[in-house]
Structures are given as C-alpha cells and as structure tokens.
Scaffold this motif. Sequence first.
Motif, mmCIF file in Angstrom:
data_model
loop_
_atom_site.group_PDB
_atom_site.id
_atom_site.type_symbol
_atom_site.label_atom_id
_atom_site.label_comp_id
_atom_site.label_asym_id
_atom_site.label_seq_id
_atom_site.Cartn_x
_atom_site.Cartn_y
_atom_site.Cartn_z
ATOM 1 N N ARG A 238 74.938 63.706 51.751
ATOM 2 C CA ARG A 238 75.525 62.551 51.054
ATOM 3 C C ARG A 238 74.686 61.307 51.308
ATOM 4 N NH1 ARG A 238 81.280 61.921 50.198
ATOM 5 N NH2 ARG A 238 80.860 59.704 49.951
ATOM 6 N N GLU A 239 74.458 60.525 50.278
ATOM 7 C CA GLU A 239 73.763 59.227 50.344
ATOM 8 C C GLU A 239 72.266 59.322 50.588
ATOM 9 O OE1 GLU A 239 76.030 56.438 52.706
ATOM 10 O OE2 GLU A 239 77.845 57.132 51.695
ATOM 11 N N GLU A 240 71.750 60.550 50.818
ATOM 12 C CA GLU A 240 70.291 60.664 50.883
ATOM 13 C C GLU A 240 69.746 60.516 49.471
ATOM 14 O OE1 GLU A 240 69.583 63.391 54.838
ATOM 15 O OE2 GLU A 240 69.130 64.269 52.882
ATOM 16 N N ARG A 241 68.501 60.067 49.385
ATOM 17 C CA ARG A 241 67.887 59.860 48.065
ATOM 18 C C ARG A 241 67.100 61.081 47.610
ATOM 19 N NH1 ARG A 241 69.363 56.333 51.495
ATOM 20 N NH2 ARG A 241 67.261 56.154 52.334
ATOM 21 N N VAL A 242 67.088 61.290 46.301
ATOM 22 C CA VAL A 242 66.309 62.363 45.676
ATOM 23 C C VAL A 242 65.478 61.732 44.579
ATOM 24 C CG1 VAL A 242 66.456 64.419 44.246
ATOM 25 C CG2 VAL A 242 68.010 64.150 46.141
ATOM 26 N N LEU A 243 64.161 61.915 44.637
ATOM 27 C CA LEU A 243 63.300 61.346 43.603
ATOM 28 C C LEU A 243 63.460 62.154 42.313
ATOM 29 C CD1 LEU A 243 60.940 59.091 43.752
ATOM 30 C CD2 LEU A 243 59.453 61.053 43.356
ATOM 31 N N LEU A 244 63.695 61.471 41.214
ATOM 32 C CA LEU A 244 63.856 62.147 39.910
ATOM 33 C C LEU A 244 62.694 61.711 39.025
ATOM 34 C CD1 LEU A 244 65.620 63.857 37.996
ATOM 35 C CD2 LEU A 244 66.962 61.838 37.527
ATOM 36 N N ILE B 68 74.927 62.344 46.243
ATOM 37 C CA ILE B 68 73.504 62.187 46.603
ATOM 38 C C ILE B 68 72.925 61.186 45.609
ATOM 39 C CG2 ILE B 68 71.301 63.441 46.590
ATOM 40 C CD1 ILE B 68 73.043 65.895 47.585
ATOM 41 N N VAL B 69 71.946 60.395 46.033
ATOM 42 C CA VAL B 69 71.532 59.233 45.241
ATOM 43 C C VAL B 69 70.206 59.505 44.501
ATOM 44 C CG1 VAL B 69 70.914 56.781 45.397
ATOM 45 C CG2 VAL B 69 72.727 57.712 46.855
ATOM 46 N N PRO B 70 70.250 59.748 43.181
ATOM 47 C CA PRO B 70 68.987 59.961 42.472
ATOM 48 C C PRO B 70 68.223 58.648 42.315
ATOM 49 C CG PRO B 70 70.826 60.034 40.918
ATOM 50 C CD PRO B 70 71.430 59.849 42.288
ATOM 51 N N VAL B 71 66.920 58.723 42.529
ATOM 52 C CA VAL B 71 66.035 57.570 42.330
ATOM 53 C C VAL B 71 65.206 57.934 41.102
ATOM 54 C CG1 VAL B 71 64.193 56.184 43.344
ATOM 55 C CG2 VAL B 71 65.996 57.137 44.812
ATOM 56 N N ALA B 72 65.621 57.403 39.947
ATOM 57 C CA ALA B 72 64.994 57.795 38.678
ATOM 58 C C ALA B 72 63.743 56.954 38.481
ATOM 59 C CB ALA B 72 65.971 57.582 37.542
ATOM 60 N N VAL B 73 62.583 57.601 38.415
ATOM 61 C CA VAL B 73 61.348 56.820 38.342
ATOM 62 C C VAL B 73 60.581 57.062 37.049
ATOM 63 C CG1 VAL B 73 61.158 56.620 40.859
ATOM 64 C CG2 VAL B 73 59.966 58.478 39.697
ATOM 65 N N ASN B 74 59.812 56.038 36.716
ATOM 66 C CA ASN B 74 58.970 55.992 35.527
ATOM 67 C C ASN B 74 57.966 57.154 35.556
ATOM 68 O OD1 ASN B 74 56.984 55.249 33.659
ATOM 69 N ND2 ASN B 74 57.255 53.062 34.071
ATOM 70 N N THR B 75 57.922 57.940 34.498
ATOM 71 C CA THR B 75 57.039 59.112 34.471
ATOM 72 C C THR B 75 55.600 58.741 34.113
ATOM 73 O OG1 THR B 75 57.669 59.444 32.178
ATOM 74 C CG2 THR B 75 58.895 60.694 33.819
ATOM 75 N N LEU B 76 55.329 57.451 33.864
ATOM 76 C CA LEU B 76 53.998 57.046 33.406
ATOM 77 C C LEU B 76 53.149 56.463 34.527
ATOM 78 C CD1 LEU B 76 55.331 55.165 30.252
ATOM 79 C CD2 LEU B 76 54.400 57.482 30.327
ATOM 80 N N LEU B 77 53.641 56.527 35.767
ATOM 81 C CA LEU B 77 52.949 55.830 36.855
ATOM 82 C C LEU B 77 51.904 56.717 37.534
ATOM 83 C CD1 LEU B 77 56.014 53.927 38.378
ATOM 84 C CD2 LEU B 77 54.366 53.114 36.694
#
Length: 516
Positions: free
Chosen positions: A58-64, A84-93
């Motif tokens: 719980r509350e750990e981050r998952v990179l999306l 669980i906390v998704p970290v939604a990131v830009n796919t263009l980086l």
Amino acid sequence: NLPAPEGRFNFAQHLLDINQQRAEKTAYIDDQGTLTYGELAARIQRMASALVKAGIRREERVLLLVQDCNDWPLAFLGALYAGIVPVAVNTLLTAHDYHYMLSDSRATAAIVSEALRPSLEAALAKGDHDLKTIFVSRAQGELPAGSVHLDTAIQTAEPMAQAANTRADDPGFWLYSSGSTGNPKGTVHTQANPYWTAELYGKRLLGITEQDICFSAAKLFFAYGLGNALSFPLSVGATVVLMPERPTPDAVFKRWIDHQPTIFFGAPTGFAGMLASAKLPKKAEVALRLASSAGEALPADIGERFTQHFGVEIIDGIGSTEMLHIFLSNQPGKVRYGTTGWPVPGYAIELRGEDGLPVADGETGDLYIQGPSAALMYWNNRTKSRETFQGAWTKSGDKYVRNADGTYTYAGRSDDMLKVSGIYVSPFEVEATLVQHPAVLEAAVIGKQDAEGLTKTKAFVVLKDGAELTAEELKAFVKERLAPYKYPRFIEFVTELPKTATGKIQRFKLRQKEAE
Ligand code: 3SK
C-alpha cells in the motif's frame, strides 16, 4: 451541492460500482481489440492482486510508462484499487528523465510498454535503483529475469474481491509537472481528485453521457488525457477510443472514420493541422457532436473555421496538472472564441497583481484557482509546493485578463515556460542542450508565434569562432539528447545575444525583435 466523497473512498471501486450493470458494454477500443466494462472490472481486480503478489505494498509507487492502449486504464485503476500509487509518466521522454523519476518517486515496480522497455532499462542501468518487478505490456517472447508479461501476471492472479480501504484524501496517483528550471515535480493527487474533475467538468460542463464515444488526442499520461479518456467516460459508462501513435491529422481522421467518436479532445496545434489537411473529412463522414481544446489558448479563427466546417463547437478551456483538469472554460452553447470562457462551476478564480491583491477587470493579473481537485503537494519539494499551493488557492503560473462580460483572455505565462503543441518546454533546458554542441558558444530560446497564432520554439545561436554548423545538424543534435518534441523548430545564427550589464541574456529583446 455535490456529495463529497468523504472518509472511505476508492476511485477505482467507485468506477466499478457505477458500471456494474454495463458488463457487456464496450469500455475501450484500441488497435488490437475491445475491452468491455465487465472485462475491465475483472482485469482491474486481477491487476491489483498481481501487484500485491509481486510484493508491492500500500502507498508504494509504481511507474506507469505505457503507450495509450487497453492496458493503460486497467494498470492505472488496478494500482488505485490496491491502494498502490501509479506514477503515470510521459512516454516521450529520455532514459535520463526516467532515471530521475524512478529515484525521485522511489517506485518499487514498473509497468512498461514493450516499445519503451529499452528506455526503462537504460534508466535502470544508470544505477542506484532496483525494481521488484517489471510488468511488460504487449511483449512477445521471452523477457529478461525480473520482467513478466503483464497479460500473464493478470491471468494468473486471483481477483482481489475488496478494494483497499483507502480514504478520499489518500495519495491516489502522481503525474509529473515540468517547470522552467529544475527537475520535473511529482504532483501528488488524491483518490477523490479525479471524481471531482469528472463531476464538475466532464459531466456538468461538457455533458458527457453514456451514449458518447470519447477520443482524446492528448495521451493518458497528461492530466488532460487522463480526464478525457478515463475519469470522464468511465464516470458515465461511455466508450473510449485509444490510439498509441502521435496524433497526426491522418491518425486522428482514421479514428474519426473507423470508430465514429462523438466527442474529440484536442489542442490548438492539432486542430490547425487538421483544418490545413487536404484529407479533412466531410461533416457527413463523422459523428462529432462536441470538441474540447486545451494546452494553449485557441486562436478564434481556428475555432470559427472548425465550427463552420463541422457545425460543432470547440469548447476551449485551461487546466493544469496541479488542478488535474480544466477549471476555466467556454461552455457548450455558450462559446466566445478568442477567450477561455468563464470559471467552471465548482471552481473559483482570482486574478492578482504584483501586490497580491485582486486586479480590476481589463487589467492583467496572475491566475489563482480554488477548487476540490487541487493536488496535495509536489513530492519532496517544499519550496515549490509552497509557491504553488497557497492554502485553498493554487497559483497557475499563467497571466489572464477578465473582460467586462466575465470571460477571461489569456495574456501569457508568468515564468519563462513555453507551451508548444500543448506541452510545456523549458527554454533553459533547450539552451543547455544547444550549448553542449562543440560548435556552439551560446544560445537563447524564445517562443515565436506562427501564422496561425500558435507558439513554436526559436533558438538564437552564436557559433564559436571559425565553427560551421547548419540548423538541421543542430536540430538533429538536440533531438538525440532531449525528448524529440523539445527541439527548436526555428534556428537563427547570430553574432551576439542581447545582454544586461551583468551578462544576463535579455530574452525579451529577442521576443520584441521577433514581433516586429
Ligand atoms: O494544458 C491545459 O490546459 C490542461 C488541461 C487539462 C489538464 C491539464 C492541463 C495542463
């Protein structure tokens, strides 16, 4: 007078409850198939279990880091369902950006598209960060140790019967927001924030219904796309079309024709490109009933031409990653092209002068917003959090003028950030990359309006004595080092840059020169 989600609240569970009676209805359509609401619910519950089985707590981050496809919503909502906390990131980086985001967020797992796995692996190879598991979306064949097929992980997990006992104000997910200087900021949103954007803007202002088919040119990792293609449609049981590639006019037209969306969400540069295309579909070929625009101010002419052609209004508004979606907007049936309309009911807007006091109508002021979808903070960055989240108010960094009819007109940014095709670009980051070229002595980057009134980046570059370099070579150099959308569209070689007595580059002089 909306029921505020208080106490126990889980946004994924909330969406499953709303759509319980729609098991057979199509929720998502991508290039590989469809996902019904029933299938989506089952996969969310299995995804949640798969994450827990992989040791994510719980509350750990998952990179999306996933391209728009049917796996994106189930991965995002599966994490939310499990608390669980998704970290939604830009796919263009770049791998450099992902390396920063992994260590800043301390993500313990990642969900990644097969096409983006090399970037993630390059980020991990930079060291100091380990992931318990990498779930790979749409991979074929064998994967290296530590990586698993997302589909297999979902199929082999038991559905989690009960959503995590999260509360409305618990951290739900993060999005990264870029600034003119420094690293991107992890913007922490609550479980309840997407509920608010869906209620206030999606349902009440836009009037999205179960009959709609929504299609967003803005990807799901943008706050704008997340509302358009997830929170809003799933809050009313509508259908969503997802597309992994860049939203070129041809790619958008193909989906308009093949899937007949009723609501299209775009940005001004995209609308301008479509109107200029010889392949613009005829009104009778599409089913559009409404269009929404954000990312940069919509020039009146683009809105008018679009309406003339399709008989459909473009509802222009402004939002932010920090407020999660649009808080100031035109309204269906009440559009004033050339303005950003009125405050979205449920949000309050204030324009403040340099003294911090409200300015009169007709005067330019800094835009502040009050509303229930504001982020909690920027992770690990108290200084920037305090500058932006000031009690009940959030400072947007944009300047606006309020007109006598209550509409608001965009007057530029308060900082040096540029918005190109709706995406923030820091001129400092581009300049720092330009000067890495061995032939470049110094560089300054500004925004330049094109013939349509849209902002493009322009670099003024001074070469070292005797050095030779073409604009195309320099553009290619930048594209290799930065996310490709950040390269300067125009390059002018000059012999010197205007500077203050203390040596600071005077970008305003370059802007003036361009405007002449
Ligand atoms: O760029 C905008 O106007 C916007 C709109 C909705 C959500 C997020 C953003 C940045």
